[in-house]
Design a protein around this motif. Structure first.
Motif: not given
Lengths: 489, 89
Positions: A256-269
């Motif tokens: 959950x702390x990986x930025x490349x993973x976490x950034x996806x959690x703010x990219x959804x519609x």
């Protein structure tokens, strides 16, 4: 060069180019508009990922050369115990989306964040937090990108390409679609790559099981070779209980702390996209982990005597599958690597342009300037990684050894506590980052305490980072009223 | 909406979002216990005495294969049952 196998790879690469071309239209439209619009498109695809693409990009970003080449290679020597260990990674998708959750998506919209550092900057209002976070992203991700590229070149060597040519084809393809298409191209190609991985995994597991004469037969052969191969403990208790118990911290919750993973959690519609992503992503992640590692473990019975771990998957593939299918499958590990690297590349570019340059060097840059710079930085980072992958410098090799753990130690608590603990403040976040990365380096590199109390090295630093965060936050001033209102009201 | 002790009106959407986060965490813990529990209860004895299901050692079958299926279904059920469609903007 093997042309039958090669042609399957070419079909796959053409698909990747087409998706890059498709995304280009969106980027071009955004480029003609305003700067904020461009950054939102280029770095986070205008926050419009649907459920399927979100699920696939989340899983594919995480599933890398490690899961398709390195992990199965270890399962080959350690047996079912290593497959068991790999399954600790199954919850990644639902855990990330549920933990960061809608709260993260709502906040990202409130403060118009397009990078993880944007979010940290708004939450902690501290230059030091921004700088530490950006440095961590650039250093650790550059290092792990290089390692992944080396893996890609190895895959292409399996169809008879030279290392240099393989690396060049890989690098050029990746650079073109990421540069022209931005995050949208990254996410869409991830979806394609996820499907290639799925089909490839299904094909090779069927191929391996039938070549070995059924599961029962294979397991019996493994038992006869060495009974340890069918226990959860690995050969000579290599996979000890405390280590397994703590390994899931690194590859389960820590992700959950990986930025490349976490950034996806703010990219959804919208909420629906997030729900669908959990429903699709969970079985996909589980299946890829289970399937690929089982192939490695079964490989010990089906194709015995392979010396180097990295060669297990390519060798089993070419032994058990017909050539045209083998080509398609080799596209699998290549896809796994590409989908990981493209996300890292766009993230490093966003960090340099948005988090460092716009914050500290030239805040007044024109919209056109931002657009041009984003393109140029993406290319430069890609070329630098290409050159270093030809002959990786020792510093990068060294950094890559703890890139994942380093990123987790930097970001895990600042992201999570920033979201859920109102008292969390900047000195706490800084203390947490320094304590986490510092103690990790100290244990792992200085005193060589690789398994504190039998656990994985990352566990103790994460605990220390939490303690540092809480203690320092409590003895320093609480966050300003403005921050509290912005984040909670 | 409820005012907290400092008179800050907490965004009502956060209540639902936090609930979902807690549920996700509970699912993760159950997932871990299933995975870990079956492997070490059924798999701890000597491999000479293992029982098998569909060719796999029973510990592996229950921990990794059934666990994979059960938690894929559980994730779907949890989303359908507890997750709400709330506006993000």
């Amino acid at each position: 060069m093997n042309w039958t196998m090669m042609s399957a790879l070419v079909v796959y690469l053409v698909g990747v180019y087409l998706l890059g071309y498709y995304s280009w239209a969106f980027v071009a439209r955004a480029r003609a508009g305003t700067g904020a619009g461009f950054m939102r498109e280029y770095f986070i695809s205008g926050r419009d990922l649907g459920g399927f693409v979100l699920a696939m990009t989340l899983v594919a970003t995480y599933v890398s050369a490690g899961s398709f080449i390195g992990g199965p290679g270890t399962a080959y020597t350690q047996g079912l115990g290593w497959v068991f260990l790999a399954m600790a990674q199954m919850p990644t998708g639902y855990l990330t989306l549920a933990l960061l959750g809608k709260r993260f998506a709502i906040l990202a919209r409130k403060i118009n964040a397009v990078t993880i550092v944007d979010y940290l900057k708004a939450r902690y209002e501290s230059d030091l937090v921004v700088i530490l976070a950006s440095i961590s992203i650039v250093a650790f991700l550059m290092a792990s990108m290089t390692a992944q590229w080396v893996g890609a070149a190895r895959v292409l060597q399996a169809v008879g390409m030279s290392y240099e040519l393989g690396l060049a084809i890989f690098a050029i393809t990746l650079l073109i679609y990421v540069t022209v298409g931005g995050f949208r191209a990254v996410a869409l190609t991830d979806a394609l790559q996820g499907m290639v991985m799925l089909v490839g995994t299904i094909a090779i597991i069927i191929g391996a099981v039938s070549a070995g004469g059924g599961v029962e037969n294979i397991v019996r052969t493994m038992y006869k070779t060495n009974p340890d191969l069918i226990t959860p403990f690995g050969v000579k208790n290599f996979i000890s209980v405390p280590w397994v118990s703590s390994f899931w911290v690194l590859v389960g919750i820590g992700l959950v702390g990986l930025p490349q993973i976490a950034v996806r959690a703010m990219a959804y519609r919208d909420s629906k996209a997030m729900h669908r992503a959990i429903i699709i992503g969970t079985p996909v992640a589980g299946f890829l982990m289970l399937g690929m590692h089982l192939v490695g473990a079964f490989g010990a019975a089906v194709v015995p005597g392979i010396k180097a771990g990295d060669l297990v998957v390519p060798t089993v593939t070419t032994k058990v599958l017909p050539e045209w299918l083998a080509g398609m499958f080799l596209a699998g590990p290549l896809a796994a690597i590409m989908s990981t690297v493209d996300s890292m590349l766009i993230l490093v570019a966003s960090s340099i342009v948005k988090d460092i340059w716009l914050n500290y060097v030239n805040p007044k840059m024109s919209d056109r300037g931002i657009a041009n710079m984003s393109t140029i930085v993406t290319i430069i980072v890609g070329v630098v990684v290409y050159v270093t992958a030809l002959k990786p410098p020792p510093l990068l090799v060294w950094l890559n050894l703890f890139a994942i753990a380093g990123l987790e130690a930097t970001f895990f608590w600042p992201i999570l506590l920033g979201l859920y603990w109102r008292r969390a403040n900047a000195p706490g976040a800084i203390a947490s980052m320094l304590a986490g990365v510092g103690s990790y380096l100290y244990f792992d590199q200085v005193i060589l305490w690789k398994k504190p109390l039998g656990m994985h090295t990352v566990v103790l630093p994460l605990i220390l980072a939490l303690v540092a965060f809480v203690v320092v936050s409590c003895v320093t001033r609480k966050p300003s009223r403005e921050i509290e209102e912005k984040f909670w009201a | 909406m409820e005012d907290d002790r400092k008179g800050l009106r907490v965004d009502p959407r956060y209540v639902q979002a936090t609930k979902e986060a807690v549920i996700g965490l509970i699912l993760f813990v159950l997932n871990f216990l299933w995975w870990y529990g079956f492997a070490y209860t059924l798999g701890s004895g000597s491999p000479d005495k293992y029982t098998y299901v569909l060719g796999f050692p029973a510990w592996f079958f229950w921990s990794c294969i059934v666990g994979f299926v059960v938690f894929s279904i559980a994730a779907t059920w949890v989303v359908a049952r507890f997750f709400k469609d709330i506006p993000l903007d």
